[in-house]
Design a protein around this motif. Structure first.
Motif, PDB file in Angstrom:
ATOM      1  N   GLU A  68       1.289  12.902   5.791  1.00  0.00           N
ATOM      2  CA  GLU A  68       0.727  11.668   5.251  1.00  0.00           C
ATOM      3  C   GLU A  68      -0.128  10.989   6.304  1.00  0.00           C
ATOM      4  O   GLU A  68       0.217  10.951   7.481  1.00  0.00           O
ATOM      5  CB  GLU A  68       1.854  10.702   4.837  1.00  0.00           C
ATOM      6  CG  GLU A  68       1.307   9.451   4.165  1.00  0.00           C
ATOM      7  CD  GLU A  68       2.359   8.381   3.920  1.00  0.00           C
ATOM      8  OE1 GLU A  68       3.521   8.599   4.305  1.00  0.00           O
ATOM      9  OE2 GLU A  68       2.018   7.322   3.381  1.00  0.00           O
ATOM     10  N   LEU A  80      -0.514   7.296  11.058  1.00  0.00           N
ATOM     11  CA  LEU A  80      -0.653   5.997  10.400  1.00  0.00           C
ATOM     12  C   LEU A  80      -1.438   5.012  11.264  1.00  0.00           C
ATOM     13  O   LEU A  80      -1.160   4.860  12.450  1.00  0.00           O
ATOM     14  CB  LEU A  80       0.738   5.425  10.099  1.00  0.00           C
ATOM     15  CG  LEU A  80       1.713   6.355   9.347  1.00  0.00           C
ATOM     16  CD1 LEU A  80       3.043   5.644   9.120  1.00  0.00           C
ATOM     17  CD2 LEU A  80       1.127   6.836   8.036  1.00  0.00           C
ATOM     18  N   ASN A 111       4.754  -0.623   3.674  1.00  0.00           N
ATOM     19  CA  ASN A 111       3.580  -1.158   4.365  1.00  0.00           C
ATOM     20  C   ASN A 111       2.796  -2.067   3.438  1.00  0.00           C
ATOM     21  O   ASN A 111       2.296  -1.611   2.406  1.00  0.00           O
ATOM     22  CB  ASN A 111       2.644  -0.033   4.823  1.00  0.00           C
ATOM     23  CG  ASN A 111       3.294   0.963   5.756  1.00  0.00           C
ATOM     24  OD1 ASN A 111       3.155   2.168   5.579  1.00  0.00           O
ATOM     25  ND2 ASN A 111       4.022   0.474   6.749  1.00  0.00           N
ATOM     26  N   THR A 128      -2.850   7.406   6.681  1.00  0.00           N
ATOM     27  CA  THR A 128      -3.448   6.237   6.061  1.00  0.00           C
ATOM     28  C   THR A 128      -4.001   5.332   7.147  1.00  0.00           C
ATOM     29  O   THR A 128      -3.606   5.439   8.311  1.00  0.00           O
ATOM     30  CB  THR A 128      -2.413   5.447   5.230  1.00  0.00           C
ATOM     31  OG1 THR A 128      -3.054   4.328   4.613  1.00  0.00           O
ATOM     32  CG2 THR A 128      -1.285   4.929   6.116  1.00  0.00           C
ATOM     33  N   HIS A 166       1.018  -0.124  12.506  1.00  0.00           N
ATOM     34  CA  HIS A 166       0.856   1.144  13.212  1.00  0.00           C
ATOM     35  C   HIS A 166      -0.597   1.299  13.636  1.00  0.00           C
ATOM     36  O   HIS A 166      -1.497   1.169  12.817  1.00  0.00           O
ATOM     37  CB  HIS A 166       1.271   2.314  12.329  1.00  0.00           C
ATOM     38  CG  HIS A 166       2.707   2.242  11.887  1.00  0.00           C
ATOM     39  ND1 HIS A 166       3.750   2.121  12.774  1.00  0.00           N
ATOM     40  CD2 HIS A 166       3.274   2.254  10.663  1.00  0.00           C
ATOM     41  CE1 HIS A 166       4.888   2.072  12.109  1.00  0.00           C
ATOM     42  NE2 HIS A 166       4.639   2.145  10.829  1.00  0.00           N
ATOM     43  N   LYS A 167      -0.809   1.605  14.889  1.00  0.00           N
ATOM     44  CA  LYS A 167      -2.171   1.710  15.402  1.00  0.00           C
ATOM     45  C   LYS A 167      -2.620   3.163  15.459  1.00  0.00           C
ATOM     46  O   LYS A 167      -3.745   3.473  15.079  1.00  0.00           O
ATOM     47  CB  LYS A 167      -2.237   1.087  16.803  1.00  0.00           C
ATOM     48  CG  LYS A 167      -1.814  -0.374  16.832  1.00  0.00           C
ATOM     49  CD  LYS A 167      -2.604  -1.221  15.846  1.00  0.00           C
ATOM     50  CE  LYS A 167      -1.959  -2.576  15.631  1.00  0.00           C
ATOM     51  NZ  LYS A 167      -2.617  -3.342  14.555  1.00  0.00           N
ATOM     52  N   ALA A 168      -1.779   4.011  15.937  1.00  0.00           N
ATOM     53  CA  ALA A 168      -2.107   5.436  16.012  1.00  0.00           C
ATOM     54  C   ALA A 168      -0.796   6.190  15.992  1.00  0.00           C
ATOM     55  O   ALA A 168      -0.499   6.993  16.857  1.00  0.00           O
ATOM     56  CB  ALA A 168      -2.897   5.744  17.280  1.00  0.00           C
ATOM     57  N   PHE A 171       0.811  -1.219   0.000  1.00  0.00           N
ATOM     58  CA  PHE A 171       0.000   0.000   0.000  1.00  0.00           C
ATOM     59  C   PHE A 171       0.850   1.279   0.000  1.00  0.00           C
ATOM     60  O   PHE A 171       0.486   2.260  -0.625  1.00  0.00           O
ATOM     61  CB  PHE A 171      -0.907   0.032   1.235  1.00  0.00           C
ATOM     62  CG  PHE A 171      -1.930  -1.057   1.272  1.00  0.00           C
ATOM     63  CD1 PHE A 171      -2.892  -1.170   0.266  1.00  0.00           C
ATOM     64  CD2 PHE A 171      -1.953  -1.990   2.307  1.00  0.00           C
ATOM     65  CE1 PHE A 171      -3.842  -2.184   0.307  1.00  0.00           C
ATOM     66  CE2 PHE A 171      -2.900  -2.999   2.337  1.00  0.00           C
ATOM     67  CZ  PHE A 171      -3.845  -3.096   1.346  1.00  0.00           C
ATOM     68  N   PRO A 186      -6.830   1.115  19.900  1.00  0.00           N
ATOM     69  CA  PRO A 186      -5.448   0.698  19.686  1.00  0.00           C
ATOM     70  C   PRO A 186      -4.487   1.862  19.455  1.00  0.00           C
ATOM     71  O   PRO A 186      -4.803   2.814  18.744  1.00  0.00           O
ATOM     72  CB  PRO A 186      -5.543  -0.187  18.441  1.00  0.00           C
ATOM     73  CG  PRO A 186      -6.897  -0.794  18.556  1.00  0.00           C
ATOM     74  CD  PRO A 186      -7.763   0.315  19.102  1.00  0.00           C
ATOM     75  N   TYR A 196      -3.872   2.108   6.268  1.00  0.00           N
ATOM     76  CA  TYR A 196      -3.348   0.892   5.616  1.00  0.00           C
ATOM     77  C   TYR A 196      -1.859   0.703   5.873  1.00  0.00           C
ATOM     78  O   TYR A 196      -1.155   0.114   5.058  1.00  0.00           O
ATOM     79  CB  TYR A 196      -3.627   0.961   4.105  1.00  0.00           C
ATOM     80  CG  TYR A 196      -5.080   0.730   3.780  1.00  0.00           C
ATOM     81  CD1 TYR A 196      -6.023   1.704   4.067  1.00  0.00           C
ATOM     82  CD2 TYR A 196      -5.531  -0.474   3.231  1.00  0.00           C
ATOM     83  CE1 TYR A 196      -7.364   1.511   3.807  1.00  0.00           C
ATOM     84  CE2 TYR A 196      -6.876  -0.673   2.963  1.00  0.00           C
ATOM     85  CZ  TYR A 196      -7.784   0.322   3.258  1.00  0.00           C
ATOM     86  OH  TYR A 196      -9.114   0.124   3.000  1.00  0.00           O
ATOM     87  N   ALA A 197      -1.400   1.197   6.999  1.00  0.00           N
ATOM     88  CA  ALA A 197       0.024   1.045   7.330  1.00  0.00           C
ATOM     89  C   ALA A 197       0.157  -0.045   8.386  1.00  0.00           C
ATOM     90  O   ALA A 197       0.175   0.225   9.592  1.00  0.00           O
ATOM     91  CB  ALA A 197       0.589   2.359   7.820  1.00  0.00           C
TER      92      ALA A 197
END
Lengths: 379, 379, 379, 379
Positions: free
Chosen positions: D255, D162, A272, D257, D263-265, A155, C323, D259-260
């Motif tokens: 940036e 992300l 990613n 997304t 990574h949660k936050a 992605f 999360p 969709y990374a």
């Protein structure tokens, strides 16, 4: 007994040192059918050439690259001079039937690069460009993981190359030491010098780039020129950032600058994917960060993979020390020479070839054009 | 032109490789009055010696160390064989008037070490022990900071050296590859192999150790012996931890094991002083962590010093690459050779000398005695 | 509707605040059959009690703990006063049939502790000691992993608790704010204050401790006493380190100090097992580091588990945010209250009970005895 | 005694919980002239409202926000509902003379936002938008450092936010739980949800944004809609990246997304100035990384500032625990409420006000327009 491969090196700067070291070291750590012989070093100054030859054990010196290229006892010409000289030397070397190893970036622009590709391909000589970071073991591992499908659909890709060495307005431009700040010698600033590395790795790992939207900036507009002694306009880009879309549908951000206080050579990239992500950082180059979604939920976390942790599994590492003992920057060049020498045995080229490196050049051109035009540009 | 210093190397294992690399590299990066010449390599097996000589460029081979020591064309004998052989070779080499470079630990025990010190001092030959970690730039920097009084009064020192390579009960002991697990060849386990490094650094940085309370453990009690083919009792310590008091009043903990899953060569140390603290980790050896209490309160934090961040200020680093580009494990040996060669110019010994290393041996003896007696032991 | 549980809190310091917060918060985040009611706060100073009551919403105040203990409307007595007062209050509270929640360490020594255990067990009242770190989610996760056998046989345990707040010689001892530096009020220094936490966690995770060899030091020998106004001898241990052997055969090192410049509350522990290792650090308490040997070789690395990364799998975390959003220090107390309230429903005690905490007290006693006698001591 | 401020909360989701917690906690830790009273909670479902009220102690419920806004006993209306409802509620609340606290982003677009600003300014009611990350102590510290000129001229700003929670194509869109995936309710995807945070912080710290070049992507084109039960086109942006130029001449990349993977936050930002740089990471929110060029060369390094390390100097931290003990996510809301309540005392608005937040809205609009038009857009 390994067969000699006679090297003629042109240039004696930072890269001349890194390459000479690689030639000296490679057979100590890799079993190969060929061994580089340091036949000649070429520099405009005979004194500099002599001094470098004495230090590294070059057998002879030249002060005119045309003479070096013409020598019959030279098998491979290694180009370590400013970017504006790559084209002519490469064309001559190819014409003389020499193998050509060229420092990055390949050329001043894609047009030049195209001719260089044509030259080496017409001459059918082995050729390679020194995008050395491909051979940092953790980076090679990243490539292997993506190729093996461990990440699934990709992605995102993001890379930066941050430095801080030109913040001072007192730093001059041009001359032997600072040609990277002189647009005539370097072609561009961070785009060709640093982003070219990021782009080469990115294309290698994630495939082709379709289009870009870029911005560049020159923070210090004028600097004294070392050669003229006058304050002159700075022609290079001090910083460059761009958005990109890859052929595989992934999105990317790239950024490079020499104005990021606190970072000396912070080349990082992150990928990613649907199933996993990975990231790498040149400041701790012996580590790869890896996250695998398939891990048991409560135990999931970014793994800090020390590429020396497992003798057998990490690219190149079984040639070095015992687990836990890290290697450094210069080893990437040794690996690249090892792969080049192996390619002479197998006949299978060691990338990046001139043709591979031309792709990076095209992206650089598109980036600079996009910044100039302030619009999206197709590669 | 640098004067030749003819090296006779005994042993061709991990350390033989590390030392040969250092001899090969040192003059490429350091301007010195001497240059090592790889004169002879000695190994019991002529084949092994030949193969090693071919790889590293040794001019000749020997299969009997006594012959090597007797050769007139050898200036310095480098001892890279198991610990139980150090003593006899060193004595013979000193007697023959050779400089002696000896792998660590100096000896099987302090008694042997004492004789070795006497021998080199009587012969007045330059001598050095390969406690290479002193020359990791970040470690040298730590030493400089403590010496400069940046930490003030020292309260605490703590060090660990953790590995995990002997957890499997299937691993045999003894023989060429695994002599470190054989008490007869190694003298002790982690104490002489790993803690000796920690102790050498600690004494160098923090001064003498007065007394210790130690415990050792052998988790796997029996292993097949490679040489006899039989399952034999394991005589070495798999793990060792000890408390210590230094002459300067500071307290210390030391620990080493080969049973710490996840750690390959995790040598770390930390020093806490009144004004500042520092810590270092071999797994990222190019960094020093540093905390300075005098910093402005809201901006205080542990600094992660990348020793390549500043060309001019970090020990040894101006000999290498540009800022941000890290060096690795083997460079510590190159630095040590550079310092040894410089010591031949200046006449000022490069530590640790045999006498310096004897101090570490005494602490090791005290540690093993304390573990055996289960009581505090004075060094 | 949750049933009220009337709390009588004695003490209004750091811990009084942490407990009050936990009582206030627990029903907002946990569905429970009981809810704490802040019935009364007791302090010798009526002003202090009043002010604290106003801030936290306590319904009433007392200035004599005996009166508080005697009140019929109090269900549970929570002891947040200096260590030397725990014993008498706990005995009285138990005798009065109150539940007793006591700050750690349980008592001045094991002898006192024994009586306190006898008292609550005779009275059959629910009882608990505030070793709150057990309920940091990452620590609870560590416990779960060891219990589940993920680590296999345990070889090593190591823990430190490092602070730097007493380095200044100008800091006085004693009084309300600094009773921790006064041996009469605190019993010991870092041993009871900090190592007690380390020992509680260690026993919980790794089982009983058999024997110890310890050293202690008081770096600043005299300090002005806040109450007497005179310079008096300092009776506490400023630093304490000890070696230990566990019932399961594993080795351990423990260390605590208030003289480790740069560390504020650096409680870390690490467990090394045959199959996996884990470590934790209070300065980033929402992370657990985990290494699993069974991972694919080239992908093995220490995993940095952010306990918020997975809603369903990490202890306590599904009660909090989404999360990635971390919790802090005080949440460990909220979790402990939640577990205590649940224990009232289930009848299954929430540890550590007084009896559990007595084990830690015995180890502390052995540590102090060992340091005094300079020899190994059995627990 | 603190004066009551009667809160009427609309919405009971994630943010309803975070705000309620802040109202409950603020007076426990801050000395203030006002104290929030949880007067009423409004939700369309009476059951949900009742249950939420019971848990948090709201005195009453409403099921129609218009009724809540009309109540005389409500001083402040807090809007915690999906973005498409902000405008109408805010206008009504302002008209009714209520203070208005609105979740971010302010509105669906700048046009709406403009009306909301006009409404609260016409009504002269205190107003605030919940860009809570400004009040993470490390972020506030960053702001203070930039304002104090510690960084000098700013060259670069970069931020990412992300996440990875929408990678699964099976995740539906819309409804109470997943309105953030429904363009009708959310207005946009990551731009309004996540980048809005990054933009708010950036403007606050680094000043106004002039122009942007953006790209967006929707990786999963269709998802089942929770409300209709049908597979519908996804209208939001799954990912968005943009280049920007600030008024102060600095360059930026942003940036975000979902969709990374891994990574949660991961909200991070970094600022590079002439004299210093700083960076922050939401996953370890209690730390600020700081590099100061003026430090002594050999000791320069990125400092990891634990905002609890120094009681007196870090924003907000003297209200919490002792050094070394970290706080978490929810504390940013508590700090924001504290500042809002203080603003009622001082009459000096607590930012970001509606007017401040409108700036962020304008940038979001420009970003989305730029992505749509594939060209640079002025803000």
């Amino acid at each position: 007994m390994a067969k000699p491969l006679n090297i003629g090196l042109i240039g004696y700067g930072f890269m001349g040192k890194a390459h000479s070291n690689a030639y000296s070291q490679v057979n100590h750590f890799f079993d190969l059918a060929y061994r580089p012989v340091l036949k000649a070093i070429c520099a405009r100054s005979a004194d500099q050439a002599q001094s470098f030859a004495a230090k590294w054990g070059y057998e002879s010196i030249e002060t005119d690259w045309k003479k070096l290229v013409a020598r019959k006892d030279i098998d491979a010409v290694d180009i370590c001079v400013p970017n504006n000289l790559h084209h002519n030397i490469a064309l001559a070397a190819a014409k003389a039937g020499k193998m050509v190893l060229c420092e990055k970036p390949l050329s001043m622009d894609a047009k030049q690069g195209q001719k260089m590709v044509a030259a080496v391909e017409k001459a059918k000589v082995p050729n390679m460009v020194w995008y050395n970071y491909r051979r940092v073991p953790a980076v090679t591992l990243a490539k292997q993981l993506v190729d093996a499908g461990k990440l699934g659909r990709i992605f995102h890709y993001r890379a930066v190359f941050l430095q801080d060495w030109t913040i001072s307005a007192d730093l001059p431009q041009g001359g032997t030491a600072l040609w990277r700040l002189d647009a005539k010698a370097a072609g561009s600033g961070v785009t060709g010098d640093l982003l070219a590395h990021c782009i080469d790795t990115a294309i290698w790992i994630n495939g082709g780039i379709q289009s870009v939207s870029a911005m560049t900036e020159t923070f210090i507009k004028e600097r004294k020129h070392t050669l003229t002694g006058k304050v002159e306009k700075v022609g290079i880009d001090d910083a460059c950032a761009f958005l990109a879309r890859f052929d595989n549908g992934s999105l990317a951000t790239f950024e490079s600058t020499r104005y990021a206080r606190g970072h000396k050579a912070l080349y990082t990239f992150e990928v990613n994917g649907e199933k996993a992500s990975l990231k790498w950082d040149l400041h701790d180059l012996h580590r790869l960060q890896y996250f695998e979604h398939g891990d048991e939920g409560r135990l999931r976390g970014w793994r800090s993979i020390h590429v020396t942790d497992h003798g057998g599994g990490h690219p190149y590492m079984d040639h070095w020390w015992v687990p836990g003992l890290q290697i450094g920057y210069e080893h990437s060049f040794i690996h690249q020479v090892a792969d080049f020498l192996k390619s002479l045995e197998t006949g299978k080229p060691a990338g990046p070839t001139f043709r591979d490196a031309l792709e990076t050049q095209k992206v650089c051109d598109a980036v600079l054009a996009s910044a100039r035009k302030k619009q999206w540009v197709k590669v």
